[in-house]
Design a protein around this motif. Structure first.
Motif, PDB file in Angstrom:
ATOM      1  N   VAL A 117       0.891  -1.289  -0.084  1.00 26.32           N
ATOM      2  CA  VAL A 117      -0.005   0.123   0.163  1.00 26.32           C
ATOM      3  C   VAL A 117       0.909   1.321  -0.179  1.00 26.32           C
ATOM      4  CG1 VAL A 117      -1.866   1.238   1.262  1.00 26.32           C
ATOM      5  CG2 VAL A 117      -1.865  -1.337   1.434  1.00 26.32           C
ATOM      6  N   SER A 118       0.447   2.384  -0.700  1.00 23.07           N
ATOM      7  CA  SER A 118       0.941   3.607  -0.724  1.00 23.07           C
ATOM      8  C   SER A 118       0.576   4.423   0.281  1.00 23.07           C
ATOM      9  CB  SER A 118       0.842   4.324  -2.103  1.00 23.07           C
ATOM     10  OG  SER A 118       1.158   3.599  -3.139  1.00 23.07           O
ATOM     11  N   ALA A 119       1.070   5.413   0.529  1.00 28.11           N
ATOM     12  CA  ALA A 119       0.460   6.528   1.359  1.00 28.11           C
ATOM     13  C   ALA A 119      -0.936   6.992   0.734  1.00 28.11           C
ATOM     14  CB  ALA A 119       1.551   7.941   1.387  1.00 28.11           C
ATOM     15  N   MET A 120      -1.712   7.705   1.753  1.00 25.49           N
ATOM     16  CA  MET A 120      -2.906   7.955   1.469  1.00 25.49           C
ATOM     17  C   MET A 120      -3.134   9.238   0.450  1.00 25.49           C
ATOM     18  SD  MET A 120      -4.693   7.042   4.900  1.00 25.49           S
ATOM     19  CE  MET A 120      -5.992   5.530   4.787  1.00 25.49           C
ATOM     20  N   THR A 129      -0.613  12.382   0.443  1.00 23.52           N
ATOM     21  CA  THR A 129       0.147  12.515   1.537  1.00 23.52           C
ATOM     22  C   THR A 129       1.680  12.654   1.342  1.00 23.52           C
ATOM     23  OG1 THR A 129      -1.427  11.104   2.827  1.00 23.52           O
ATOM     24  CG2 THR A 129       0.750  11.263   3.727  1.00 23.52           C
ATOM     25  N   THR A 130       2.243  12.129   0.219  1.00 27.41           N
ATOM     26  CA  THR A 130       3.585  12.259   0.058  1.00 27.41           C
ATOM     27  C   THR A 130       3.971  13.668  -0.220  1.00 27.41           C
ATOM     28  OG1 THR A 130       3.629   9.811  -0.580  1.00 27.41           O
ATOM     29  CG2 THR A 130       5.632  11.055  -1.275  1.00 27.41           C
ATOM     30  N   ASN A 131       3.204  14.128  -1.308  1.00 24.82           N
ATOM     31  CA  ASN A 131       3.487  15.394  -1.553  1.00 24.82           C
ATOM     32  C   ASN A 131       3.628  16.467  -0.394  1.00 24.82           C
ATOM     33  OD1 ASN A 131       3.342  14.827  -4.131  1.00 24.82           O
ATOM     34  ND2 ASN A 131       1.650  15.675  -4.759  1.00 24.82           N
ATOM     35  N   GLY A 145       4.233   8.614   5.646  1.00 22.24           N
ATOM     36  CA  GLY A 145       3.044   8.224   4.746  1.00 22.24           C
ATOM     37  C   GLY A 145       2.768   6.733   4.728  1.00 22.24           C
ATOM     38  N   GLU A 146       3.537   5.753   4.274  1.00 18.49           N
ATOM     39  CA  GLU A 146       3.138   4.464   4.081  1.00 18.49           C
ATOM     40  C   GLU A 146       3.086   3.734   5.481  1.00 18.49           C
ATOM     41  OE1 GLU A 146       4.990   6.204   1.886  1.00 18.49           O
ATOM     42  OE2 GLU A 146       3.995   5.483   0.029  1.00 18.49           O
ATOM     43  N   LEU A 147       3.856   4.179   6.371  1.00 15.43           N
ATOM     44  CA  LEU A 147       3.526   3.495   7.724  1.00 15.43           C
ATOM     45  C   LEU A 147       2.366   3.724   8.283  1.00 15.43           C
ATOM     46  CD1 LEU A 147       7.145   4.440   9.217  1.00 15.43           C
ATOM     47  CD2 LEU A 147       6.351   2.272   8.193  1.00 15.43           C
ATOM     48  N   GLY A 151       4.749   0.285   0.586  1.00 13.66           N
ATOM     49  CA  GLY A 151       5.393   0.443  -0.877  1.00 13.66           C
ATOM     50  C   GLY A 151       6.497   1.444  -0.266  1.00 13.66           C
ATOM     51  N   PHE A 152       7.203   1.501  -1.302  1.00 17.09           N
ATOM     52  CA  PHE A 152       8.253   2.853  -1.520  1.00 17.09           C
ATOM     53  C   PHE A 152       9.302   2.971  -0.167  1.00 17.09           C
ATOM     54  CE2 PHE A 152       7.905   7.778  -0.486  1.00 17.09           C
ATOM     55  CZ  PHE A 152       8.838   7.810  -1.371  1.00 17.09           C
ATOM     56  N   LEU A 153       9.237   1.887   0.584  1.00 16.09           N
ATOM     57  CA  LEU A 153      10.358   2.205   1.498  1.00 16.09           C
ATOM     58  C   LEU A 153      11.517   0.953   1.714  1.00 16.09           C
ATOM     59  CD1 LEU A 153       8.004   2.902   4.655  1.00 16.09           C
ATOM     60  CD2 LEU A 153       8.644   4.392   2.811  1.00 16.09           C
ATOM     61  N   GLY A 185      12.459   5.939  -4.615  1.00 18.19           N
ATOM     62  CA  GLY A 185      12.106   7.094  -5.631  1.00 18.19           C
ATOM     63  C   GLY A 185      10.371   7.384  -5.784  1.00 18.19           C
ATOM     64  N   ARG A 186       9.982   8.270  -6.178  1.00 22.34           N
ATOM     65  CA  ARG A 186       8.482   8.593  -5.913  1.00 22.34           C
ATOM     66  C   ARG A 186       7.898   7.423  -7.070  1.00 22.34           C
ATOM     67  NH1 ARG A 186       6.096  13.343  -4.340  1.00 22.34           N
ATOM     68  NH2 ARG A 186       4.338  11.909  -4.553  1.00 22.34           N
ATOM     69  N   GLU A 187       6.890   7.290  -6.682  1.00 19.29           N
ATOM     70  CA  GLU A 187       5.906   6.479  -7.200  1.00 19.29           C
ATOM     71  C   GLU A 187       6.494   5.015  -7.208  1.00 19.29           C
ATOM     72  OE1 GLU A 187       2.818   7.219  -7.896  1.00 19.29           O
ATOM     73  OE2 GLU A 187       3.437   9.353  -7.447  1.00 19.29           O
ATOM     74  N   GLY A 188       7.203   4.576  -5.955  1.00 16.39           N
ATOM     75  CA  GLY A 188       8.213   3.416  -6.246  1.00 16.39           C
ATOM     76  C   GLY A 188       7.273   2.219  -5.700  1.00 16.39           C
ATOM     77  N   SER A 189       6.182   2.354  -5.193  1.00 12.66           N
ATOM     78  CA  SER A 189       5.435   1.300  -4.609  1.00 12.66           C
ATOM     79  C   SER A 189       5.168   0.072  -5.505  1.00 12.66           C
ATOM     80  CB  SER A 189       3.960   1.704  -4.024  1.00 12.66           C
ATOM     81  OG  SER A 189       4.116   2.428  -3.077  1.00 12.66           O
ATOM     82  N   ASP A 190       4.977   0.419  -6.793  1.00 11.80           N
ATOM     83  CA  ASP A 190       4.908  -0.602  -7.911  1.00 11.80           C
ATOM     84  C   ASP A 190       5.932  -1.516  -7.785  1.00 11.80           C
ATOM     85  OD1 ASP A 190       2.732   0.720  -8.644  1.00 11.80           O
ATOM     86  OD2 ASP A 190       3.561   1.454 -10.694  1.00 11.80           O
TER      87      ASP A 190
HETATM   88  N1  ASP Z   1       3.706   7.539  -1.805  1.00 11.12           N
HETATM   89  C1  ASP Z   1       4.717   7.338  -2.665  1.00 11.12           C
HETATM   90  C2  ASP Z   1       4.622   8.582  -3.648  1.00 11.12           C
HETATM   91  O1  ASP Z   1       3.616   8.913  -3.733  1.00 11.12           O
HETATM   92  C3  ASP Z   1       5.010   6.065  -3.419  1.00 11.12           C
HETATM   93  C4  ASP Z   1       3.991   5.744  -4.225  1.00 11.12           C
HETATM   94  O2  ASP Z   1       2.943   6.139  -4.382  1.00 11.12           O
HETATM   95  O3  ASP Z   1       4.199   4.560  -4.963  1.00 11.12           O
HETATM   96  O4  ASP Z   1       5.650   8.695  -4.583  1.00 11.12           O
END
Ligand code: ASP
Ligand code: MG
Length: 417
Positions: A36-39, A42-44, A119-121, A184-186, A198-203
């Motif tokens: 799961v990513s941040a809600m 939240t990351t921004n 955010g992810e925690l 994700g992401f951590l 890296g941003r969007e790294g949860s995939d």
């Molecule tokens: N929360 C992080 C981001 O927004 C990681 C992700 O969404 O994959 O970059």
């Protein structure tokens, strides 16, 4: 084993978490691991907080309070006033409160990772608690003990051997009992510091788990029906691909398609694990399947637009022809600043490079002064077309000033103003 990834948009509010549980319930017999990513955004928000703290700005506490409020609001909606998850959220917040009281550490990237990672925690605490509340047995896993990285903060490099060893040791038995919910992401370093991938790294996180566990498939649940030929926010009449080859997906993400993180596909290709991109709003629809398919017919070209591009032209100070030595110096400086080159073109006297703008560009510019004269334009757009026809290309660039163009049989790239 199935691996699911739920992005920020899918858990942006209480309704999103409830919807996630409804999807997961269909697969509750497991084994299933959920990343799961941040809600929502939240990351921004945490990025803004991290910048404010680094600069010791006045609004540090206000920015943090907004993050706290947003999470408590969702938690109260899901659980009412009293629930053990409130203490878990509180504990996560307290650690950051302590950090914010102190002088900032001198590495901003280190600060970023320790702060932005919450955010992810937080999101996974809420999701895990809600699944259990909804009668779906799940347990929370701290991903920082599983995804091992070096200490390149903000862009942790995964130690695959170490990572796969611990994942294979623990997860199969663990996931026999419960659905596993993780961040994700951590990642985590050998000194137990938090890194991000890296941003969007949860995939990418989902893909790492799937690869190490030889999962049956990875499903990324998104706010779009699947992989489309273009961003529906920018183009009307987009079409969805029912299937794509691994190679096409790698190419698309390489050129900047944001639907899947660029590092996601390769590990899945190596293990021949299919990737499904599906809509969390219409989970029964089939979405897009990225797998080992040979021939896909492209009804429409794939269009990828990247904004905020810089086009830099350099010439040698002594006006000599561009040599391999010049190229090597130049790419070395780019690599050292971790600026990725999107397009490169060479002529007798000039090297032209297009890349994403970043604060590091100005440092690079200074370093180039020793050997090169430089000129550059900012705020440009890079448009990439795959499987293009001349007419679509002409349409796309009509009325725009083209600063650079590069064509191959399958791919056209233009940098425009
Ligand atoms: N929360 C992080 C981001 O927004 C990681 C992700 O969404 O994959 O970059
Ligand atoms: Mg996100």
């Amino acid at each position: 084993m199935q691996v699911f990834k739920f992005g920020g948009a899918s858990v942006k509010d209480a309704a999103g978490v409830i919807n996630l549980a409804a999807i997961v319930r269909q697969y509750a017999n497991g084994p299933l691991l959920i990343v799961v990513s941040a809600m929502g955004k939240t990351t921004n928000a945490l990025e803004a907080l991290s910048n404010a703290y680094i600069n010791q700005a006045d609004d540090v506490h206000e920015l943090f309070q907004q993050v706290k409020d947003a999470h408590y609001r969702i938690a109260h909606e899901l659980f009412g006033e009293q629930h053990p998850v409130m203490d878990e959220l509180e504990n996560t917040f307290v650690e950051i409160d302590w950090m914010l009281e102190d002088e900032p550490h001198d590495d901003p990237d280190f600060i970023y990772d320790q702060l932005v990672s919450i955010g992810e925690l937080l999101s996974t605490r809420i999701v895990n608690a809600y699944l259990n509340e909804a009668g779906i047995k799940s347990s929370w896993l701290d991903v920082r003990s599983y995804i091992h990285t070096d200490n390149t903060y903000r862009e942790g490099v995964v130690d695959w051997d170490k990572t796969c060893t611990v994942i294979q040791q623990d997860i199969p038995a663990f996931s026999q009992q419960n659905i596993v919910v993780t961040q994700g992401f951590l990642g985590g370093t050998s000194e137990n510091f938090t890194t991000t991938l890296g941003r969007e790294g949860s995939d990418y996180t989902a893909s790492i788990f799937a690869s190490c566990l030889q999962a049956e498939a990875v499903t990324i649940w998104k706010d779009v029906p699947g992989v489309l030929n273009a961003d529906p926010k920018l183009f009307a009449d987009t079409v969805k691909f029912d299937e794509l080859s691994y190679n096409e997906a790698i190419e698309m993400t390489y050129y900047g398609a944001t639907v899947i993180h660029p590092k996601t596909i390769k590990p899945l290709l190596d293990k021949q694990i299919p990737l499904l991109v599906k809509s969390f709003a219409y989970p029964q629809e089939m979405g897009t399947r990225v797998h080992d398919v040979k021939q896909v017919h492209y009804q429409k070209p794939v269009i990828i637009v990247k904004n905020n591009q810089v086009l830099l032209s350099v010439t040698a100070k002594n006006h000599s022809f561009i040599s391999e030595q010049h190229l090597s110096t130049l790419t070395g400086l780019f690599a050292a600043q971790r600026i990725k080159i999107n397009v490169l073109q060479i002529s007798a006297l000039t090297i032209s490079v297009c890349f994403d703008d970043s604060p590091r560009f100005k440092i690079l510019l200074q370093q180039l002064q020793a050997d090169f004269s430089t000129r550059y334009n900012e705020q440009l757009q890079l448009i990439t077309l795959r499987h293009y026809q001349q007419d679509t290309l002409s349409q796309l660039i009509s009325g725009k000033a083209v600063l650079l163009e590069q064509l191959s049989r399958s791919t056209a790239q233009v940098v425009v103003k």
